[in-house]
Structures are given as structure tokens and as C-alpha cells.
Design an enzyme around this catalytic site. Sequence first.
Site, PDB file in Angstrom:
ATOM      1  N   GLU A 176      -5.197   4.393   6.051  1.00 18.92           N
ATOM      2  CA  GLU A 176      -4.911   4.174   4.619  1.00 18.92           C
ATOM      3  C   GLU A 176      -5.387   5.332   3.717  1.00 18.92           C
ATOM      4  O   GLU A 176      -4.647   5.776   2.846  1.00 18.92           O
ATOM      5  CB  GLU A 176      -5.537   2.848   4.161  1.00 18.92           C
ATOM      6  CG  GLU A 176      -5.129   2.504   2.750  1.00 18.92           C
ATOM      7  CD  GLU A 176      -5.703   1.196   2.252  1.00 18.92           C
ATOM      8  OE1 GLU A 176      -5.359   0.138   2.803  1.00 18.92           O
ATOM      9  OE2 GLU A 176      -6.508   1.240   1.310  1.00 18.92           O
ATOM     10  N   SER A 198     -10.892  -0.261   3.204  1.00 17.64           N
ATOM     11  CA  SER A 198     -10.148  -0.473   4.454  1.00 17.64           C
ATOM     12  C   SER A 198      -9.669   0.874   4.981  1.00 17.64           C
ATOM     13  O   SER A 198      -9.023   1.624   4.244  1.00 17.64           O
ATOM     14  CB  SER A 198      -8.933  -1.354   4.213  1.00 17.64           C
ATOM     15  OG  SER A 198      -9.323  -2.561   3.634  1.00 17.64           O
ATOM     16  N   ARG A 240       0.825  -1.222   0.000  1.00 15.21           N
ATOM     17  CA  ARG A 240       0.000   0.000   0.000  1.00 15.21           C
ATOM     18  C   ARG A 240       0.854   1.265   0.000  1.00 15.21           C
ATOM     19  O   ARG A 240       0.549   2.255   0.680  1.00 15.21           O
ATOM     20  CB  ARG A 240      -0.928   0.034   1.228  1.00 15.21           C
ATOM     21  CG  ARG A 240      -1.861  -1.127   1.358  1.00 15.21           C
ATOM     22  CD  ARG A 240      -3.009  -1.097   0.360  1.00 15.21           C
ATOM     23  NE  ARG A 240      -3.933  -2.160   0.669  1.00 15.21           N
ATOM     24  CZ  ARG A 240      -3.869  -3.396   0.170  1.00 15.21           C
ATOM     25  NH1 ARG A 240      -2.933  -3.724  -0.696  1.00 15.21           N
ATOM     26  NH2 ARG A 240      -4.763  -4.306   0.524  1.00 15.21           N
TER      27      ARG A 240
HETATM   28  P1  FAD Z   1      -8.625   9.093  -5.100  1.00 10.27           P
HETATM   29  O1  FAD Z   1      -9.276   8.641  -3.844  1.00 10.27           O
HETATM   30  O2  FAD Z   1      -9.331  10.079  -5.933  1.00 10.27           O
HETATM   31  O3  FAD Z   1      -7.166   9.597  -4.783  1.00 10.27           O
HETATM   32  C1  FAD Z   1      -6.314   8.866  -3.946  1.00 10.27           C
HETATM   33  C2  FAD Z   1      -4.952   9.579  -3.873  1.00 10.27           C
HETATM   34  O4  FAD Z   1      -4.316   9.536  -5.143  1.00 10.27           O
HETATM   35  C3  FAD Z   1      -5.077  11.060  -3.529  1.00 10.27           C
HETATM   36  O5  FAD Z   1      -3.953  11.394  -2.741  1.00 10.27           O
HETATM   37  C4  FAD Z   1      -5.011  11.760  -4.876  1.00 10.27           C
HETATM   38  O6  FAD Z   1      -4.489  13.071  -4.767  1.00 10.27           O
HETATM   39  C5  FAD Z   1      -4.065  10.855  -5.641  1.00 10.27           C
HETATM   40  N1  FAD Z   1      -4.311  10.783  -7.086  1.00 10.27           N
HETATM   41  C6  FAD Z   1      -5.457  10.393  -7.700  1.00 10.27           C
HETATM   42  N2  FAD Z   1      -5.275  10.365  -9.032  1.00 10.27           N
HETATM   43  C7  FAD Z   1      -4.000  10.770  -9.268  1.00 10.27           C
HETATM   44  C8  FAD Z   1      -3.216  10.950 -10.457  1.00 10.27           C
HETATM   45  N3  FAD Z   1      -3.703  10.708 -11.674  1.00 10.27           N
HETATM   46  N4  FAD Z   1      -1.937  11.378 -10.312  1.00 10.27           N
HETATM   47  C9  FAD Z   1      -1.414  11.634  -9.101  1.00 10.27           C
HETATM   48  N5  FAD Z   1      -2.110  11.478  -7.944  1.00 10.27           N
HETATM   49  C10 FAD Z   1      -3.387  11.040  -8.038  1.00 10.27           C
HETATM   50  N6  FAD Z   1      -7.658  -0.329  -2.352  1.00 10.27           N
HETATM   51  C11 FAD Z   1      -6.854  -1.416  -2.532  1.00 10.27           C
HETATM   52  O7  FAD Z   1      -5.625  -1.274  -2.637  1.00 10.27           O
HETATM   53  N7  FAD Z   1      -7.383  -2.671  -2.573  1.00 10.27           N
HETATM   54  C12 FAD Z   1      -8.709  -2.915  -2.461  1.00 10.27           C
HETATM   55  O8  FAD Z   1      -9.132  -4.060  -2.533  1.00 10.27           O
HETATM   56  C13 FAD Z   1      -9.575  -1.795  -2.262  1.00 10.27           C
HETATM   57  N8  FAD Z   1     -10.907  -1.972  -2.104  1.00 10.27           N
HETATM   58  C14 FAD Z   1     -11.720  -0.901  -1.875  1.00 10.27           C
HETATM   59  C15 FAD Z   1     -13.085  -1.114  -1.697  1.00 10.27           C
HETATM   60  C16 FAD Z   1     -13.942  -0.045  -1.479  1.00 10.27           C
HETATM   61  C17 FAD Z   1     -15.422  -0.308  -1.287  1.00 10.27           C
HETATM   62  C18 FAD Z   1     -13.431   1.271  -1.482  1.00 10.27           C
HETATM   63  C19 FAD Z   1     -14.349   2.442  -1.291  1.00 10.27           C
HETATM   64  C20 FAD Z   1     -12.070   1.499  -1.636  1.00 10.27           C
HETATM   65  C21 FAD Z   1     -11.199   0.407  -1.836  1.00 10.27           C
HETATM   66  N9  FAD Z   1      -9.813   0.586  -2.011  1.00 10.27           N
HETATM   67  C22 FAD Z   1      -8.995  -0.501  -2.220  1.00 10.27           C
HETATM   68  C23 FAD Z   1      -9.221   1.936  -1.977  1.00 10.27           C
HETATM   69  C24 FAD Z   1      -9.307   2.672  -3.343  1.00 10.27           C
HETATM   70  O9  FAD Z   1     -10.299   2.133  -4.162  1.00 10.27           O
HETATM   71  C25 FAD Z   1      -7.975   2.634  -4.098  1.00 10.27           C
HETATM   72  O10 FAD Z   1      -6.942   3.189  -3.319  1.00 10.27           O
HETATM   73  C26 FAD Z   1      -8.043   3.390  -5.435  1.00 10.27           C
HETATM   74  O11 FAD Z   1      -6.869   3.167  -6.179  1.00 10.27           O
HETATM   75  C27 FAD Z   1      -8.257   4.892  -5.268  1.00 10.27           C
HETATM   76  O12 FAD Z   1      -8.507   5.429  -6.567  1.00 10.27           O
HETATM   77  P2  FAD Z   1      -9.246   6.814  -6.760  1.00 10.27           P
HETATM   78  O13 FAD Z   1      -9.201   7.120  -8.214  1.00 10.27           O
HETATM   79  O14 FAD Z   1     -10.583   6.778  -6.135  1.00 10.27           O
HETATM   80  O15 FAD Z   1      -8.262   7.782  -5.984  1.00 10.27           O
HETATM   81  P1  NAP Z   2      -9.896 -11.175   4.286  1.00 12.55           P
HETATM   82  O1  NAP Z   2      -9.848 -12.066   3.091  1.00 12.55           O
HETATM   83  O2  NAP Z   2     -10.985 -11.340   5.299  1.00 12.55           O
HETATM   84  O3  NAP Z   2      -8.500 -11.239   5.032  1.00 12.55           O
HETATM   85  C1  NAP Z   2      -8.284 -10.463   6.205  1.00 12.55           C
HETATM   86  C2  NAP Z   2      -6.873  -9.945   6.174  1.00 12.55           C
HETATM   87  O4  NAP Z   2      -5.966 -11.032   6.232  1.00 12.55           O
HETATM   88  C3  NAP Z   2      -6.640  -9.196   4.918  1.00 12.55           C
HETATM   89  O5  NAP Z   2      -6.425  -7.894   5.286  1.00 12.55           O
HETATM   90  C4  NAP Z   2      -5.444  -9.861   4.270  1.00 12.55           C
HETATM   91  O6  NAP Z   2      -4.347  -8.994   4.085  1.00 12.55           O
HETATM   92  C5  NAP Z   2      -4.999 -10.935   5.218  1.00 12.55           C
HETATM   93  N1  NAP Z   2      -4.896 -12.223   4.504  1.00 12.55           N
HETATM   94  C6  NAP Z   2      -5.919 -13.092   4.239  1.00 12.55           C
HETATM   95  N2  NAP Z   2      -5.446 -14.193   3.617  1.00 12.55           N
HETATM   96  C7  NAP Z   2      -4.128 -14.000   3.471  1.00 12.55           C
HETATM   97  C8  NAP Z   2      -3.075 -14.785   2.901  1.00 12.55           C
HETATM   98  N3  NAP Z   2      -3.303 -15.989   2.373  1.00 12.55           N
HETATM   99  N4  NAP Z   2      -1.818 -14.273   2.913  1.00 12.55           N
HETATM  100  C9  NAP Z   2      -1.575 -13.086   3.446  1.00 12.55           C
HETATM  101  N5  NAP Z   2      -2.525 -12.291   4.003  1.00 12.55           N
HETATM  102  C10 NAP Z   2      -3.763 -12.744   4.026  1.00 12.55           C
HETATM  103  O7  NAP Z   2      -9.881  -9.645   3.800  1.00 12.55           O
HETATM  104  P2  NAP Z   2     -11.035  -8.768   3.174  1.00 12.55           P
HETATM  105  O8  NAP Z   2     -11.181  -7.570   4.006  1.00 12.55           O
HETATM  106  O9  NAP Z   2     -12.213  -9.581   2.804  1.00 12.55           O
HETATM  107  O10 NAP Z   2     -10.330  -8.267   1.827  1.00 12.55           O
HETATM  108  C11 NAP Z   2     -10.024  -9.178   0.804  1.00 12.55           C
HETATM  109  C12 NAP Z   2      -8.892  -8.603  -0.040  1.00 12.55           C
HETATM  110  O11 NAP Z   2      -9.313  -7.372  -0.638  1.00 12.55           O
HETATM  111  C13 NAP Z   2      -7.646  -8.290   0.764  1.00 12.55           C
HETATM  112  O12 NAP Z   2      -6.510  -8.543  -0.021  1.00 12.55           O
HETATM  113  C14 NAP Z   2      -7.774  -6.818   1.052  1.00 12.55           C
HETATM  114  O13 NAP Z   2      -6.508  -6.173   1.184  1.00 12.55           O
HETATM  115  C15 NAP Z   2      -8.494  -6.299  -0.181  1.00 12.55           C
HETATM  116  N6  NAP Z   2      -9.332  -5.145   0.170  1.00 12.55           N
HETATM  117  C16 NAP Z   2      -8.703  -3.952   0.335  1.00 12.55           C
HETATM  118  C17 NAP Z   2      -9.442  -2.817   0.643  1.00 12.55           C
HETATM  119  C18 NAP Z   2      -8.773  -1.463   0.768  1.00 12.55           C
HETATM  120  O14 NAP Z   2      -9.454  -0.471   0.829  1.00 12.55           O
HETATM  121  N7  NAP Z   2      -7.461  -1.415   0.798  1.00 12.55           N
HETATM  122  C19 NAP Z   2     -10.818  -2.903   0.811  1.00 12.55           C
HETATM  123  C20 NAP Z   2     -11.422  -4.140   0.658  1.00 12.55           C
HETATM  124  C21 NAP Z   2     -10.672  -5.265   0.336  1.00 12.55           C
HETATM  125  P3  NAP Z   2      -4.135  -8.030   2.805  1.00 12.55           P
HETATM  126  O15 NAP Z   2      -5.091  -6.919   3.000  1.00 12.55           O
HETATM  127  O16 NAP Z   2      -2.715  -7.597   2.947  1.00 12.55           O
HETATM  128  O17 NAP Z   2      -4.381  -8.803   1.562  1.00 12.55           O
END
Ligand code: FAD
Ligand code: NAP
Length: 339
Positions: A335, A239, A166
Site C-alpha cells: 500500500e 497497513s 485504496r
Molecule cells: P504522504 O505519505 O506524504 O504521501 C502519500 C502519497 O501521496 C505520495 O505518493 C505523495 O507523493 C502523494 N502526495 C502527498 N500529498 C500530495 C498532494 N498534495 N498532491 C499530490 N500528491 C500528493 N490510510 C487509510 O486509507 N486508512 C486508514 O485507516 C489509515 N490508517 C493509518 C494509520 C497509521 C498509523 C498510519 C501511519 C497510516 C495510515 N493510513 C491509512 C495511511 C495514510 O495515513 C494515508 O494514506 C494518508 O492519506 C497519507 O497522507 P500523507 O499526507 O501522510 O501522505
Molecule cells: P479490522 O476491523 O480488524 O478488520 C480486518 C479487515 O477486515 C479490514 O482490513 C477490513 O477491510 C475488513 N473488514 C472488517 N469488517 C468488515 C466489514 N463489515 N465489511 C467489509 N470488510 C470488513 O481492521 P483494522 O486493521 O482494525 O482496521 C480498521 C479500519 O481502519 C479498516 O477499515 C482499515 O482499512 C482501516 N485502517 C487502514 C489502515 C491503512 O493504513 N490503510 C491502517 C489502519 C486501519 P478494509 O480495510 O477494507 O476496511
Amino acid sequence: MSLQLQPQVSLKPFNTFGVDVRAQLFAQAHSDADVREALAYATEQGLPLLVIGGGSNLLLTADIPALVLRMATRGIRLLSDDGSQVVVEAEAGETWHPFVQWTLEQGLSGLENLSLIPGTVGAAPMQNIGAYGVEIKDVFAGLTALDRQTGELRDFSLQECDFAYRDSLFKHEAGRWLILRVRFALSRAEHLHLEYGPVRQRLTEQGISHPTASDVSQAICSIRNEKLPDPAVLGNAGSFFKNPLVAAALVAELKTEYPDLVAYPQADGQMKLAAGWLIERAGWKGFREADAGVHRLQALVLVNYGAATGLELLHLAQRIQKDIAERFKVQLEMEPNQY
Ligand code: FAD
Ligand code: NAP
């Protein structure tokens, strides 16, 4: 001037938390020329420029005294195809999930585990988006960014992006690099990642023993739809905290009191704790105060039931951080990007 500048725009529709703050000025960029025009205008007016995509990783705690530029550039193209490896380039404003679907429709594998992540292509490198055992660094082939300090374009290779969990160079040098387009190395052969969490089990339940990349994408979409709140229905930014990386010795110590603690070993010897498990064990799951709360199904997700302010969400997050630090000696890091 082709850029449409609008004063005092509510950002409620432009952040998935649905927080109602105003941008002093707002514009959407449909081309590189729009981006340059916005940058020049902001510099001339002495205004900060805040670039956003889908607003799905933002926590907005006050009105934004800046020109907020939403990336709305479009375009997807094949740059090379040797019959097995394909390099695809997408403009920053492309919405992530439809882009993933487009790659699958072309018979390309690599992005299927990242299905249904909200947001744009341009923001994906910011925190090296990841899910179900895959991060974009695993399929990353380069990006082009505008250096806001010099106005020059620069191509970044995988090594130059400093991707980590991340995290990336672009997060560390926030405000300097404006990502214009991103390239991905995808494959016509399918190298699927099924060993993470419930992915294989879901496919088995569906009677699929030899899945395609599209099957994996659909399985992940169905899992995500069950567990995660849809921002269109309930405001959230996914998250809210990163999973903390801690020393193995701390995990051993915590396991004496919490034998069911969830921890995953990392390549560098550290352990990754599931932040959601810590928050749930501390009793926060389903907590609600006014319109700010912790989701009832997923403790890692803070939610806005309607009229929560960014500050109310932040204060709730700080209470959780304090409690987790006291109980488990673990510092949770936020995050979403706070403005
Ligand atoms: P924004 O929220 O609009 O911006 C995020 C940051 O990036 C800000 O600092 C902004 O200034 C900057 N930025 C945006 N665009 C640019 C650009 N073109 N150039 C430079 N800077 C820029 N994240 C995960 O990693 N894994 C997941 O599984 C995941 N699941 C999610 C589920 C849900 C329901 C939600 C709401 C979010 C989730 N996220 C997840 C977080 C999010 O979706 C990601 O981080 C996504 O990449 C953000 O994209 P955005 O376009 O909405 O960025
Ligand atoms: P989950 O599957 O219930 O797992 C809970 C946590 O355990 C996760 O955060 C994941 O870490 C870790 N995990 C599970 N299995 C793993 C493995 N085999 N090896 C290493 N780490 C493991 O999680 P969830 O909330 O439903 O999300 C599923 C996936 O979507 C995850 O990868 C999560 O990161 C991603 N997600 C991200 C966001 C976001 O906003 N960043 C939102 C929703 C879902 P990791 O998170 O490091 O994978």
C-alpha cells in the site's frame, strides 16, 4: 524568492516509518505561489519534484535525488450551506484529523469514521482513504489540482477521480497532478455508519444508544488507539498491504483447508480477503529481524523498531509476499508509495 530551499535534509522527521534518508533539496510550500516556485525551480535545475504531505504512506528506500516539497498550506472554508448540506474546502497541507475534528465541531457529519487517519487533506484522495466502512469518495465534492505538465489548474469532479479501493486516478498518474485543495459534501443531519467491525459494540460498552457523529469519532479513536502503533512511538505506515480482491472460487477452495478464512463479498462478485488474517495465519505476527518487524498486535502493520532502513522493511515485505503467495495463492500488493 519566498521558498526556503535546504540542501541535504534528513527526511527522518518527515516519514512516519522514521527511515533516515536524505533529500537532495527540501522545501515547504505555504501557498500556491510557493508550489509554482518549487515547480519552476525544479524544472530549471532538471531536478525531479517529489511532493509529500505527512509522510504516513511512504516507504523511502534510498536517498531522494529530488526537490522534496512538503505541503504546508493552511485554510478551511465553507463554500455553501443550504441548511442541511454543506460544502467545505480545505487546503492540501491541513492535517487530516484536526480537519475532521473541525467539521465535527461545526455540527457536520460525514468524516467521523475517518477519524485519526494520519496525514494531510491533499494526500487523502491519492488512495481514496478509507476506514470503518467509509471512504472519502462517499463525501467527496471535488478538488483542485495543478497539472505539473502544463502549469494549469484543473477542477476534478467525483466521476473524474476514478476512485476505487485504496486507488484513484492520481495514483495512476503519479507525478502529474499536484493536489492543492479538496472539497467535501457534509451533512447537518447525521447519517451514521455503525455496522462495521466493533464500532457499535464500542458505543454500547460506553452506554451510548443514540450516538452523535462526535460519539462515533471518539469510539473509533479509542479502537484505533488500542490496535494501532502510534508512529511517534513506533515507526510504521499503517497497513502495509492492501486487502486482496480475489475470485469467489479461490475463497471456496481455500475454505476447505482454512474454514475460518476471513472474506467479505464485493458488489462485483469478487471477495475481499483480510490480508492481516493471511499474514497472521502464516505465522508472521510479532516477527522481528534487526529493527524491521511485523507488529505484535496487528499483522498488517510493518514496524521500524528504530534503525531499520527502507530496504530492510522492503525485503521483509517481499518475504511475506512470497510466503503468502506460496501458502494461499494470493499476491499481496504493497500500500505505501515506494521511493
Ligand atoms: P504522504 O505519505 O506524504 O504521501 C502519500 C502519497 O501521496 C505520495 O505518493 C505523495 O507523493 C502523494 N502526495 C502527498 N500529498 C500530495 C498532494 N498534495 N498532491 C499530490 N500528491 C500528493 N490510510 C487509510 O486509507 N486508512 C486508514 O485507516 C489509515 N490508517 C493509518 C494509520 C497509521 C498509523 C498510519 C501511519 C497510516 C495510515 N493510513 C491509512 C495511511 C495514510 O495515513 C494515508 O494514506 C494518508 O492519506 C497519507 O497522507 P500523507 O499526507 O501522510 O501522505
Ligand atoms: P479490522 O476491523 O480488524 O478488520 C480486518 C479487515 O477486515 C479490514 O482490513 C477490513 O477491510 C475488513 N473488514 C472488517 N469488517 C468488515 C466489514 N463489515 N465489511 C467489509 N470488510 C470488513 O481492521 P483494522 O486493521 O482494525 O482496521 C480498521 C479500519 O481502519 C479498516 O477499515 C482499515 O482499512 C482501516 N485502517 C487502514 C489502515 C491503512 O493504513 N490503510 C491502517 C489502519 C486501519 P478494509 O480495510 O477494507 O476496511
